[in-house]
Scaffold this active site. Structure first.
Site, PDB file in Angstrom:
ATOM      1  N   GLU A 128      -1.264  -6.132   1.680  1.00 32.96           N
ATOM      2  CA  GLU A 128      -2.432  -6.933   1.320  1.00 32.96           C
ATOM      3  C   GLU A 128      -2.654  -6.715  -0.176  1.00 32.96           C
ATOM      4  O   GLU A 128      -2.718  -5.565  -0.623  1.00 32.96           O
ATOM      5  CB  GLU A 128      -3.669  -6.455   2.111  1.00 32.96           C
ATOM      6  CG  GLU A 128      -4.861  -7.339   1.815  1.00 32.96           C
ATOM      7  CD  GLU A 128      -6.156  -6.894   2.489  1.00 32.96           C
ATOM      8  OE1 GLU A 128      -6.125  -6.004   3.355  1.00 32.96           O
ATOM      9  OE2 GLU A 128      -7.205  -7.451   2.114  1.00 32.96           O
ATOM     10  N   ARG A 163       2.113   6.843   9.776  1.00 31.88           N
ATOM     11  CA  ARG A 163       1.852   6.709   8.337  1.00 31.88           C
ATOM     12  C   ARG A 163       2.304   7.973   7.635  1.00 31.88           C
ATOM     13  O   ARG A 163       2.297   9.051   8.221  1.00 31.88           O
ATOM     14  CB  ARG A 163       0.345   6.643   8.089  1.00 31.88           C
ATOM     15  CG  ARG A 163      -0.367   5.452   8.543  1.00 31.88           C
ATOM     16  CD  ARG A 163      -1.850   5.628   8.217  1.00 31.88           C
ATOM     17  NE  ARG A 163      -2.154   5.097   6.899  1.00 31.88           N
ATOM     18  CZ  ARG A 163      -2.304   3.800   6.661  1.00 31.88           C
ATOM     19  NH1 ARG A 163      -2.160   2.928   7.628  1.00 31.88           N
ATOM     20  NH2 ARG A 163      -2.589   3.380   5.460  1.00 31.88           N
ATOM     21  N   LYS A 199      -6.136   2.816   0.020  1.00 22.23           N
ATOM     22  CA  LYS A 199      -6.383   1.996  -1.164  1.00 22.23           C
ATOM     23  C   LYS A 199      -7.863   1.975  -1.520  1.00 22.23           C
ATOM     24  O   LYS A 199      -8.218   1.894  -2.688  1.00 22.23           O
ATOM     25  CB  LYS A 199      -5.865   0.572  -0.926  1.00 22.23           C
ATOM     26  CG  LYS A 199      -4.360   0.470  -1.121  1.00 22.23           C
ATOM     27  CD  LYS A 199      -3.898  -0.966  -1.075  1.00 22.23           C
ATOM     28  CE  LYS A 199      -3.712  -1.435   0.345  1.00 22.23           C
ATOM     29  NZ  LYS A 199      -3.074  -2.752   0.442  1.00 22.23           N
TER      30      LYS A 199
HETATM   31  P1  ATP Z   1      -4.321   1.541   2.996  1.00 18.88           P
HETATM   32  O1  ATP Z   1      -4.843   2.086   4.287  1.00 18.88           O
HETATM   33  O2  ATP Z   1      -3.731   2.551   2.079  1.00 18.88           O
HETATM   34  O3  ATP Z   1      -5.289   0.667   2.300  1.00 18.88           O
HETATM   35  P2  ATP Z   1      -3.004  -0.617   4.264  1.00 18.88           P
HETATM   36  O4  ATP Z   1      -2.296  -0.335   5.505  1.00 18.88           O
HETATM   37  O5  ATP Z   1      -4.292  -1.324   4.344  1.00 18.88           O
HETATM   38  O6  ATP Z   1      -3.067   0.687   3.405  1.00 18.88           O
HETATM   39  P3  ATP Z   1      -1.311  -2.730   3.446  1.00 18.88           P
HETATM   40  O7  ATP Z   1      -1.240  -3.379   2.128  1.00 18.88           O
HETATM   41  O8  ATP Z   1      -1.833  -3.492   4.578  1.00 18.88           O
HETATM   42  O9  ATP Z   1      -2.116  -1.395   3.248  1.00 18.88           O
HETATM   43  O10 ATP Z   1       0.094  -2.102   3.808  1.00 18.88           O
HETATM   44  C1  ATP Z   1       1.318  -2.803   3.787  1.00 18.88           C
HETATM   45  C2  ATP Z   1       2.273  -2.133   4.713  1.00 18.88           C
HETATM   46  O11 ATP Z   1       2.454  -0.770   4.334  1.00 18.88           O
HETATM   47  C3  ATP Z   1       1.741  -2.122   6.127  1.00 18.88           C
HETATM   48  O12 ATP Z   1       2.792  -2.459   7.004  1.00 18.88           O
HETATM   49  C4  ATP Z   1       1.277  -0.708   6.337  1.00 18.88           C
HETATM   50  O13 ATP Z   1       1.384  -0.341   7.669  1.00 18.88           O
HETATM   51  C5  ATP Z   1       2.224   0.073   5.429  1.00 18.88           C
HETATM   52  N1  ATP Z   1       1.584   1.312   4.997  1.00 18.88           N
HETATM   53  C6  ATP Z   1       0.407   1.445   4.363  1.00 18.88           C
HETATM   54  N2  ATP Z   1       0.101   2.744   4.172  1.00 18.88           N
HETATM   55  C7  ATP Z   1       1.139   3.455   4.670  1.00 18.88           C
HETATM   56  C8  ATP Z   1       1.428   4.847   4.789  1.00 18.88           C
HETATM   57  N3  ATP Z   1       0.595   5.769   4.328  1.00 18.88           N
HETATM   58  N4  ATP Z   1       2.588   5.215   5.378  1.00 18.88           N
HETATM   59  C9  ATP Z   1       3.436   4.280   5.836  1.00 18.88           C
HETATM   60  N5  ATP Z   1       3.227   2.960   5.768  1.00 18.88           N
HETATM   61  C10 ATP Z   1       2.095   2.540   5.192  1.00 18.88           C
HETATM   62 MG    MG Z   2      -3.739  -3.200   5.827  1.00 21.87          MG
END
Ligand code: ATP
Ligand code: MG
Length: 584
Positions: A54, A280, A290
């Site tokens: 995102e 994760r 984020k």
């Molecule tokens: P955050 O919780 O840090 O804001 P998010 O999951 O909202 O992260 P996205 O931009 O939606 O962030 O993530 C893009 C992809 O990266 C998704 O498939 C998510 O599952 C993966 N991802 C995000 N954080 C991690 C992590 N700490 N370890 C592994 N994969 C991750």
């Molecule tokens: Mg997300």
């Protein structure tokens, strides 16, 4: 990409060499599943994945795990991996983030070719599918307030209640949904919900919201839309539109999988990808969400998204991390189904190993102490030959100027040396790297403050190159620079951003920011580096002998070099491993 393929194979070969007992490294559970699917000729043996960020912030090392997994699995199986921006929330998203994400994925060494997609490009198709759901009696417009919807939803232990609007006719629903789209209503006046099951044990299945009104322009679609689709609806259909075979996501989406499958079945789309969840990545002594990273940046707790103390990819890059080290780290941590916290020392171990192989060695003095060689001629300058990289003979040698007045590091001298201190002290002889043996005779101090101003020493002309013809030995070799030739530089030393191993583990009323390390950045303004660094360009990485790995910061100018310490030389991970605390 080719280059990366070769590298990835290189890493594997090395691993196998280290563990001769096993023929091939075992596949993680995702790769094993994909191998089974291919064996069964599912999807005609095709493998298509996607990385779906995102664009509401910069990528961090956790995303790197997901990127390495998605692109890695595609490369290994001759498949494809799309880059898809999950841009359904116009209030928090921005093109700044889109550009930064693309830069970071490329930097990590992956390429999506022409497969760059945006969920927002699917808004028309998504809308058509929402209309189809309404027509099929599988979605309805609800007019409860947000608070009421929450209240009707029930809890983990109590079933929810059906909304009084749940039985609206198809015609009424179509009319309201159309008018929602036309912008006739205020934000929150209505939502479109899936008609599933308010008594489901899984709260995600209690008539989840599919669309909401947001009178906000979108960074790509401008003013076109007044309603925006929700994540679960959008994500499942986007995967399907793109022909994704394996939709890899993190564990928190496990409970969303029934909804993912429901959306694909209820809309009747042809392609039904398989959602597989993995843990994760969490790293010790830092935060990864984020939202929190944004808070640290906006609150001025760090100096920007690329602050070298942050776990963002641009921060790690600025600090001197290489994409190879990050990929190697992701390889080592593997992919599992259970959440855990990885020791940041493992990340440091990966960069140290990589830079040990390829960073040129140079001499730099961080806290200069003047040394005058009383018996060295005033106007003489010798060019000492220094090895650029003992790990890489092809890196060759360079000349380092040596003269009567030098700088050594203050830490390498003690007026009153403790027992195991073997470096320079009054009356003691040590070696200057690539140069001579010197002996300290006198300490010159500021009369008022007592501060040491300089050391008066002598050199032994017969020891050029560092060994004595009479075979006498010294116990220490120091790095140095020539005072007249050295270049001034600023060096920034970084330490952990948080003092607590898991800063997100807070008691009620506490804030994770209260665990920030007040000494996470130490700036040394008066450093001196050898003259060969005059032509260094930002991003170049060096080993400062005996001290660690350093990277030239973009803040540098021609006459004011700024270096970031990437990591010290000491391998604390090796110690942790020795102590038997390794995670394997
Ligand atoms: P955050 O919780 O840090 O804001 P998010 O999951 O909202 O992260 P996205 O931009 O939606 O962030 O993530 C893009 C992809 O990266 C998704 O498939 C998510 O599952 C993966 N991802 C995000 N954080 C991690 C992590 N700490 N370890 C592994 N994969 C991750
Ligand atoms: Mg997300």
């Amino acid at each position: 990409m080719k280059e990366h393929k070769a590298k990835a194979t290189g890493v594997k070969t090395e691993k196998m060499a280290r563990e001769p007992a096993t023929a091939a490294p075992p596949l993680d559970f995702i790769r094993a599943r994909i191998a089974e699917d291919r064996k069964a000729n599912k999807n005609g043996g095709r493998v298509a994945t996607r990385f779906p960020p995102e664009p509401n912030g910069y990528l961090h090392i956790g995303h790197a795990k997901s990127i390495c997994l998605n692109f890695g699995v595609a490369i290994e199986n001759g498949g494809t991996c799309n880059l898809r921006f999950d841009d359904t929330n116009p209030t928090k998203e921005d093109v700044e983030y889109v550009d930064a994400i693309k830069e970071d994925v490329h930097w990590l060494g992956f390429d999506w070719g022409d497969r760059e997609y945006y969920a927002s490009d699917y808004f028309d198709r998504l809308y058509q599918y929402a209309v189809k759901l309404i027509k099929d009696g599988k979605a309805y417009v609800d007019s409860l307030t947000a608070d009421q919807i929450r209240e009707y939803r029930g809890t983990l232990t109590e079933p929810g209640r059906e909304s009084p609007y749940r039985n609206r006719t198809v015609e009424e629903n179509l009319d309201l949904f159309e008018r929602m789209k036309a912008g006739e209503f205020e934000d929150g006046a209505h939502v479109l919900r899936a008609t599933i099951d308010m008594a489901s044990g899984n709260i995600n299945m209690r008539d989840p919201t599919l669309y909401r009104i947001r009178d906000v322009p979108h960074h790509r679609t401008g003013d076109k839309w007044r309603i925006y689709p929700m994540y679960d609806f959008t994500h499942a259909l986007s995967d399907s539109f793109e022909g994704i075979t394996h939709s890899l996501c993190t564990l928190e989406f496990e409970d969303h999988r029934p909804l993912y499958d429901w959306v694909l079945e209820a809309t009747g789309v042809d392609c039904h990808p398989e959602q597989i969840e993995f843990a994760r990545l969490n790293l010790s002594y830092t935060v990864m969400s984020k939202r929190k990273l944004l808070e640290l940046v906006e609150g001025g707790h760090v100096l920007g998204w690329d602050d070298p103390r942050l776990p963002t990819l641009c921060g790690l890059r600025r600090r001197g991390y290489t994409p190879e080290a990050i990929r190697d780290f992701c390889d080592r941590i593997g992919v599992a189904k259970k959440n855990s916290v990885v020791d940041v020392a493992l990340l440091e171990h990966a960069i140290r190993e990589d830079l040990n192989r390829r960073a040129p060695r140079v001499m730099a003095v961080l806290r200069p102490l003047r040394v005058v060689l009383e018996n060295y001629p005033e106007d003489r300058v010798e060019e000492m030959e220094a090895i650029n990289n003992p790990e890489d003979a092809s890196a060759g040698t360079r000349k380092v100027p040596f003269s009567r007045v030098l700088y050594i590091d203050r830490e390498d001298f003690r007026e009153d040396p403790p027992k195991k201190f073997f470096r320079l002290a009054p009356g003691r002889e040590v070696r200057l790297r690539y140069a001579y043996l010197i002996t300290c005779h006198r300490v010159v101090k500021d009369e008022k403050t007592g501060q040491i101003l300089e050391l008066r020493c002598t050199y032994d002309p017969a020891t050029r190159g560092g060994s004595a013809p009479d075979g006498r030995r010294v116990k220490a070799t120091l790095h140095w620079v020539s005072a007249a030739h050295a270049i001034p530089a600023e060096v920034r030393l970084y330490d952990r951003l948080f003092l607590k191993e898991n800063p997100e583990d807070v008691e009620e009323g506490q804030d994770y920011k209260s665990f920030m390390n007040p000494d996470s950045l130490e700036t040394l303004p008066g450093c001196r580096v050898e003259p060969s660094l005059a032509h260094a360009t930002p991003g170049e990485r060096y080993q400062f002998e005996r001290q660690g790995y350093f990277c030239l910061d973009p803040d540098s100018s021609r006459d004011a070099l700024v270096f970031n310490r990437t990591v010290g030389l000491r391998d604390s991970w090796a110690n942790i491993e020795k102590a038997g605390k390794s995670e394997g």
